[in-house]
Design a protein around this motif. Structure first.
Motif, PDB file in Angstrom:
ATOM      1  N   ASN A 520      38.791  41.780  55.237  1.00  0.00           N
ATOM      2  CA  ASN A 520      38.040  43.003  54.970  1.00  0.00           C
ATOM      3  C   ASN A 520      38.848  44.270  55.222  1.00  0.00           C
ATOM      4  O   ASN A 520      38.284  45.367  55.266  1.00  0.00           O
ATOM      5  N   ASP A 539      32.236  43.059  47.703  1.00  0.00           N
ATOM      6  CA  ASP A 539      33.020  41.825  47.806  1.00  0.00           C
ATOM      7  C   ASP A 539      32.778  41.028  46.533  1.00  0.00           C
ATOM      8  O   ASP A 539      31.765  40.337  46.389  1.00  0.00           O
ATOM      9  N   ASP A 583      40.642  35.218  49.799  1.00  0.00           N
ATOM     10  CA  ASP A 583      39.507  35.943  49.218  1.00  0.00           C
ATOM     11  C   ASP A 583      39.095  35.289  47.902  1.00  0.00           C
ATOM     12  O   ASP A 583      39.934  34.741  47.180  1.00  0.00           O
ATOM     13  N   HIS A 665      38.113  42.422  45.578  1.00  0.00           N
ATOM     14  CA  HIS A 665      37.417  43.223  46.582  1.00  0.00           C
ATOM     15  C   HIS A 665      37.540  44.698  46.217  1.00  0.00           C
ATOM     16  O   HIS A 665      38.546  45.130  45.631  1.00  0.00           O
TER      17      HIS A 665
END
Length: 809
Positions: A520, A539, A583, A665
């Motif tokens: 993050n 996200d 991710d 993201h």
């Protein structure tokens, strides 16, 4: 006192029961030999029913895992209670398989008996009735289904019961059959509703009698969706969400309909030929052909007499049930599991027409004998499949579940693919990655490994007990999501396996702290500023995050492979450890957009994380306006962050592309951005096809024994919407290739199009330690890595800026 006719009927039923019993005994002996223990079922799916039944018997219905919210993974509303009865009277643990087999055996006998009664009553010949019952019930697919522990033959019985009740004009029995068939399986709604309509039409002059069957049908069909809604908040069962093609939302609706139609045509092609590539010959094809002729005649008679004949009604059932089945991804699984009720109706219809169409007694006798012979012949193949699939369950699913039960903590949560045996025998809470027994997972599973990963990272199961090599799961393996392997279960799969997807399953323990480390955080230089305040994140591939941001995406062309992916990649340029991040994200070749939050700042700084696997041009701005252009540079196997500066009155972020890219993201910052211009630009670099220029100031040139250190300040003047890398060349002869060189993007990963309007200063280190003594010429420039085109210097024709001579001693 029994009459002679009664004794003959009893004898014929006795023959049917004996033959079915002998065949079932043969299968069960093979099954026990394969299991080497208490009888096992040949399908993992059976144990899903068993788990729901155990929960129901324990007073916790619909909750697949004790203490967790209810789910609707048990597709058959009636079958679970029937299994729960067996559990309550003592058939517990693996012994519940005996109860399930007893139910299937009983339903198979009743199904054969109903075919016998229906055909005998219509033809007036009980031997023909018996012949068609013997052509159906002892067939390999039907014995397999009866002994598989599934609800298949129970639903087949319910469909035949509905036909028999209506044939006998028994209103009470028909109403009861409507209730049973509608609750036996979702496809039963076709039978229940059509029966209700036909009964209403037959009694249309007596409205009270007409409306009752229709109301009963509508009420009973709505029971399961209503209960699903009350316990889960969704009208649709998780089974439908996980299996139905109509829930394949990534595919346009018209394409989904085409896929369903193709499945329907394949289904009927196989029914009419009695053959499929997977199942071989599974029943005599002449049965289907004869049945279809009877339906056609029945429809003609219905049109001629303006009444609905029973053959025409059964034709509606055949079309309707097959249409519902064709919507399932699993339509051809489990050796004709979903087609078996259709085949039962085909036997009834063929039996009704055999006398009228064939007429000749010898032809009829030959047809019946060939039908019975085909049925018995199919057992050679299906008995082997029964044995082999039980052997698979024993050596893979059961072995793994017992290992889990013996070695893992009692409170462990396991992410699983085959959820039946693992939950029932492993006695651990399961997290169903497919979404059959875990609410909300089906959409993520359907969209690919990226959305699946995002769901998993939110749930963070303690262990995996899973296939490492099916569909998108190998990408999770590559991304190290599964973690440390604790145990592996390998069994060479025999031909025609329905019990297992592949030969290997593994139990692993993930390290979620390591997996999620840095996921993050922004990492790339100039992506975050001291004055920037994080407003929100999107996200991508996390369905909840996407919904919250009103995120939508579209593709201009079909994606080859998965629509979402999971990657574990290092950053091309990183200022904050860890620089390797895992991710999930989407593959886009069209565009995306999402809402921007309200802000008190003057601008938004939107930073997007992408996998820089290929050069892509990004157009920022909601149609028809394009406010700026950015570039994804080609740095395959690396993350890159693309910063985009927008005015505060931009309500929605929109982006489109000329090619495919992977986005993972978004961070949305609020900033009051004031760029610092270059105070003393000495040079400018420009493309011939762009108004923008890159201003440069040569700040320092330092020569050491090993390197030449060149410091340059850069500033983008106007908008330079292009790709570009800096190159430093050292020449012995400027007309010849350089003897030493380096090249790099700005700030390690940004082309000029992605630089914000502020001065950046970078130092480039050119190795010279291995060069011979002499005087050399140093040059700097910018080139497009895609086209190879160099930027022009200072408004002239030169494509490189020559600096001081360098003397190496």
């Amino acid at each position: 006192m029994f009459t002679k006719t009664t004794n003959i009927q009893t004898f014929k039923v006795f023959l049917l029961v004996v033959l079915i019993s002998v065949l079932c005994g043969w299968y069960l002996s093979l099954g026990l030999e394969a299991s080497g223990d208490t009888l096992l079922m040949p399908l993992d799916d059976t144990y899903i029913h068993f788990q729901y039944a155990r929960q129901m018997a324990s007073g916790d219905p619909y909750a697949y895992n004790p203490g967790q919210p209810p789910t609707s993974g048990a597709t058959s509303f009636l079958y679970t209670p029937l299994l729960a009865v067996g559990y309550l009277i003592g058939f517990q643990g693996l012994a519940l398989g005996y109860w399930a087999v007893a139910l299937g055996y009983g339903f198979l006998i009743l199904s054969g008996w109903l075919i016998y009664k229906l055909v005998a009553a219509e033809t007036g010949n009980e031997w023909i009735g018996l012949g068609f019952a013997l052509g159906f019930a002892p067939g390999g697919p039907f014995i397999w289904a009866a002994l598989s522990g599934m609800e298949t033959i129970g639903f087949t019985f319910a469909v035949l019961l509905a036909a028999y009740a209506y044939y006998r004009n028994n209103t009470r029995l028909t109403l009861a059959a409507i209730v049973i068939v509608a609750l036996a399986r979702p496809e039963g709604a076709v039978v229940a509703l059509s029966l209700g309509v036909v009964m209403a039409l037959n009694r249309r002059h007596q409205w009270r009698e007409a409306i009752t069957p229709l109301l009963v049908a509508m009420l009973v069909v709505s029971i399961q969706p209503i209960i699903n809604y009350l316990i889960t908040g969704s009208l649709s069962a998780t089974g439908n969400q996980a299996k139905s093609i109509l829930y394949e939302t990534l595919q346009p609706f018209d394409e989904r309909i085409i896929t369903v139609l193709q499945q329907w045509l394949r289904l009927w092609r196989e029914l009419l030929t009695g053959y499929s590539e997977v199942d071989g010959l599974y029943f005599m094809p002449l049965v289907s052909i004869l049945a279809v002729l009877v339906v056609v005649i029945g429809v003609w008679n219905s049109l001629r007499t303006r009444t609905i004949t029973l053959p025409a009604l059964l034709g509606v059932w055949l079309i309707g049930i097959s249409g519902v089945v064709a919507t399932l991804d699993t339509a051809f699984w489990h050796f004709k599991r979903y087609q078996i009720p259709l085949m039962a109706l085909l036997f009834v219809l063929a039996g009704w027409g055999v006398v009228a169409i064939l007429r000749n007694r010898l032809l009829i006798a030959g047809f019946v004998m060939l039908m019975i012979g085909t049925a018995l012949y199919t057992n050679l193949e299906y008995s082997r499949r029964y044995h082999d699939n039980i052997e698979v369950v024993r050596n893979q699913q059961l072995a793994m579940a017992r290992w889990v039960d013996a070695n893992l903590p009692e409170d462990a949560v396991l992410a699983v693919h085959d959820v039946g045996v693992m939950r029932y025998v492993g006695h651990r809470t399961t997290y169903d990655v497919v979404g059959l027994t875990t609410e909300g997972n089906a959409p993520a599973w359907r969209q690919g490994p990226g959305t699946l990963y995002e769901n998993l990272s939110a749930a963070q199961p303690d262990y995996f007990a899973i296939y490492p090599d099916i569909q998108g799961l190998p990408l999770l393996v590559q991304a190290d999501v599964f973690g440390e392997e604790l145990q592996r279960f390998v069994f060479a799969l025999p031909q025609n396996t329905a019990a297992s997807a592949t030969s290997t399953q593994v139990v692993t323990k993930p390290d979620w702290n390591m997996i999620e480390a840095g996921a993050n955080n922004v990492h790339q230089p100039q992506s975050a500023y001291p004055s920037a305040v994080l407003l929100t994140e999107v996200d991508v591939a996390d369905l909840d995050s996407e919904t919250e941001a009103n995120y939508v995406w579209h593709n201009n062309e079909d994606i080859s492979g998965f629509d979402t992916l999971v990657r574990k990649l290092p950053y091309a340029s990183c200022e904050k450890e860890p620089c390797t991040v895992t991710d999930g994200g989407r593959v886009i070749n069209g565009g995306e957009e999402f809402d921007l939050p309200a802000t008190r700042f003057e601008q938004y700084l939107v930073v997007m994380r992408v996998h820089a696997n290929q050069h892509t041009v990004l157009y920022i701005g909601c149609a028809p306006d394009v406010t700026q252009i950015n570039i994804i540079p080609e740095i395959a196997g690396h993350w890159v962050e693309v910063p985009v500066l927008l005015s505060a009155d931009t309500g929605r972020f929109c982006i489109s592309s000329t090619g495919a890219y992977e986005v993972h993201h978004y961070w949305v910052f609020g900033v009051n951005f004031e760029g610092v211009p270059l105070s003393n630009p000495g040079h400018q670099f420009a493309r011939s096809d762009s108004n923008g220029v890159m201003l440069a100031s040569i700040e320092e040139l330092v020569e050491t024994e090993e390197t030449i250190e060149l410091t340059i300040s850069w500033f983008v003047q106007h908008e330079l919407t292009a790709d570009g890398k800096v190159f430093i060349h050292l020449y012995d002869d400027p007309e010849q290739p350089p003897i030493a060189q380096i090249n790099d993007w700005f700030l390690g990963a940004l082309p000029p199009a992605n630089l914000l309007p502020t001065t950046i200063t970078e130092t480039y280190s050119l190795p010279i330690g291995e060069l011979e003594a002499g005087t050399y010429q140093l040059a700097v420039g910018i080139f497009d890595p895609v086209t190879g085109e160099r930027y022009l210097v200072d408004g002239g024709d030169d494509d490189r800026l020559f600096l001081d001579e360098i003397t190496i001693h």
